[in-house]
Design an enzyme around this catalytic site. Sequence first.
Site, short mmCIF file in Angstrom:
data_model
loop_
_atom_site.label_atom_id
_atom_site.label_comp_id
_atom_site.label_asym_id
_atom_site.label_seq_id
_atom_site.Cartn_x
_atom_site.Cartn_y
_atom_site.Cartn_z
N ARG A 160 41.92 39.17 37.84
CA ARG A 160 40.46 39.05 37.90
C ARG A 160 40.04 37.73 38.54
O ARG A 160 39.21 37.68 39.44
CB ARG A 160 39.88 39.14 36.48
N ILE A 161 40.62 36.63 38.06
CA ILE A 161 40.22 35.32 38.55
C ILE A 161 40.74 35.09 39.96
O ILE A 161 40.05 34.51 40.81
CB ILE A 161 40.71 34.22 37.59
N ASP A 184 51.16 38.58 44.51
CA ASP A 184 51.16 39.16 43.18
C ASP A 184 51.97 40.45 43.23
O ASP A 184 51.49 41.47 43.74
CB ASP A 184 49.73 39.46 42.70
N ALA A 193 45.25 27.66 35.70
CA ALA A 193 45.80 28.80 34.96
C ALA A 193 46.30 28.35 33.58
O ALA A 193 45.56 28.36 32.60
CB ALA A 193 46.92 29.46 35.77
N ARG A 194 47.56 27.96 33.51
CA ARG A 194 48.18 27.44 32.29
C ARG A 194 49.07 26.27 32.67
O ARG A 194 49.75 26.29 33.69
CB ARG A 194 49.01 28.53 31.58
N ASP A 223 43.49 21.29 35.87
CA ASP A 223 42.58 21.50 34.74
C ASP A 223 43.35 21.75 33.46
O ASP A 223 42.79 21.60 32.37
CB ASP A 223 41.66 22.69 35.03
N GLU A 283 48.26 18.95 25.92
CA GLU A 283 46.83 18.62 25.95
C GLU A 283 46.41 18.07 24.58
O GLU A 283 46.82 18.62 23.55
CB GLU A 283 46.01 19.86 26.31
N HIS A 320 40.57 20.85 30.67
CA HIS A 320 40.64 22.28 30.36
C HIS A 320 39.22 22.84 30.26
O HIS A 320 38.86 23.54 29.31
CB HIS A 320 41.40 22.54 29.06
#
Length: 478
Positions: A153-154, A173, A232-233, A257, A262, A281
């Site tokens: 989606r993103i 992907d 993302a992560r 981000d 964290e 984040h």
Amino acid sequence: MAKVLITDYDFTDHALEQAIFDAAGITVAAGQIRSEDDLVAAARDCDALLVQYAPVTERVVAALPRLGLVSRMGAGFDTVDTAACARHGIWVANSPDYGVGEVATHALAMALAMMRNVVAYHRDIGAGKWHFLSSGRLQRASDMTLGIIGLGRIGKRMAHVSRNVFGNVIACDPYVIDGDFPAFVSRATHAEVFEQSDVVSLHVPLNAETRGMIGADLLGRARPGAYLVNTARGAVLDVDAAYAALERGALAGLALDVLPVEPVPPDSRLIGHPRVILSPHAAFFSVAAERELRQKAARNVVTWARPGRPDYVVSTGTRRLGEPDRVRPGPCRHRVESRLPHRPHEEFFDEHPGHDPRPGHAAPRRAVHEGHAAVPAVRLLGDCRRDPQALRRRRLLLRQHPRGRRAPPGHQGVRQLADDSAALRQRRVRRRLRHHARDVLVGRVEDTARQGNRLSRREAPGRAPRPRAARVVLSRRR
């Protein structure tokens, strides 16, 4: 009455969730729990968990026999052991589409900030420098290529909002088929994305396959002077390898981000680096996105408590409210009696909640045949030659499933009916062809002057036609 535990949250309060649960008659408990022991102790009498960062592991779900649902406040669910939840019959849900636009625009903003040296210009002005060359030379964005890792989606939204900025967009992907790739996005491998892109943006979930996926090998293939963005992560990227690539000049800039740890440690080398941009984040955040996230996560609990299934399912469970030990019935409770010659058309189906076993009341199910592929059907009971209802059900079966003629051996009744139906269809086709040929030869004159009144006679050869508007139409003679 159901009870839900809000394990932890970094919002100012949980009033929004409280209002949703109060309206549904669900009791709420809240805390700031970050350890397994505290979670087990606090959730012993809870039916559902609303989780942000608390770890839901095998040990946690094994110690909570009443637990039926884990709803994650967020799209990712790497803090939840979904395999363990599935083994214990616990549903797992998330909020997959709450901040798609926010994350995509944040990633694009970070990429543009690096490409246009926005942060560097601000820093130089603070140091007394006022010149457009103070931070180096810049490339034209329309001459650059954007590479996207992960086209969910993103990732697709990132490609959409960036298509008019960059000259070319490529993506990798392996789980997206060619038909789902946008027309303006070219498919590439992971290596090709780094080799051909000026900006690489990461948009993959965190799982066993993607953990540490972007490491020294792929970063070593990066085009010199490329920029890397990760929204993302944190664990998807090997931050140490990225920092090394930044130092040796393989990367011109790094925008993060998310980080593996964290908040970022105060002694991290990333803080204060002139070519690194960090955000806390916050790519998901907007007032509307936060509200949508919290509403969807809470409504997962409400919908699970009522019909037994959350709105956004990650992994399917079997537990329902008030039934902690409920086990779903097996798929082969009943089998087709295909070996009985006196009732070859009699079929039995899996029982399920709400199933009415009476003849004529069973919903279409998938029959399980012994030694043969399953054939969709409806319950057929009785002799079709004596029972009009059974004949009607047979015709319904063949009308809904024309492949009934491929029924396994033993279903002679269904097979014979299929053959009869095929012959009937052929007779109908031949009759239609005869009617069509007759209608072509026999034209009927329609008198349009009398508002559709038709003349039953044909004009004789050589006879002058009547002085009125008329036209010849082809229709079936009744």
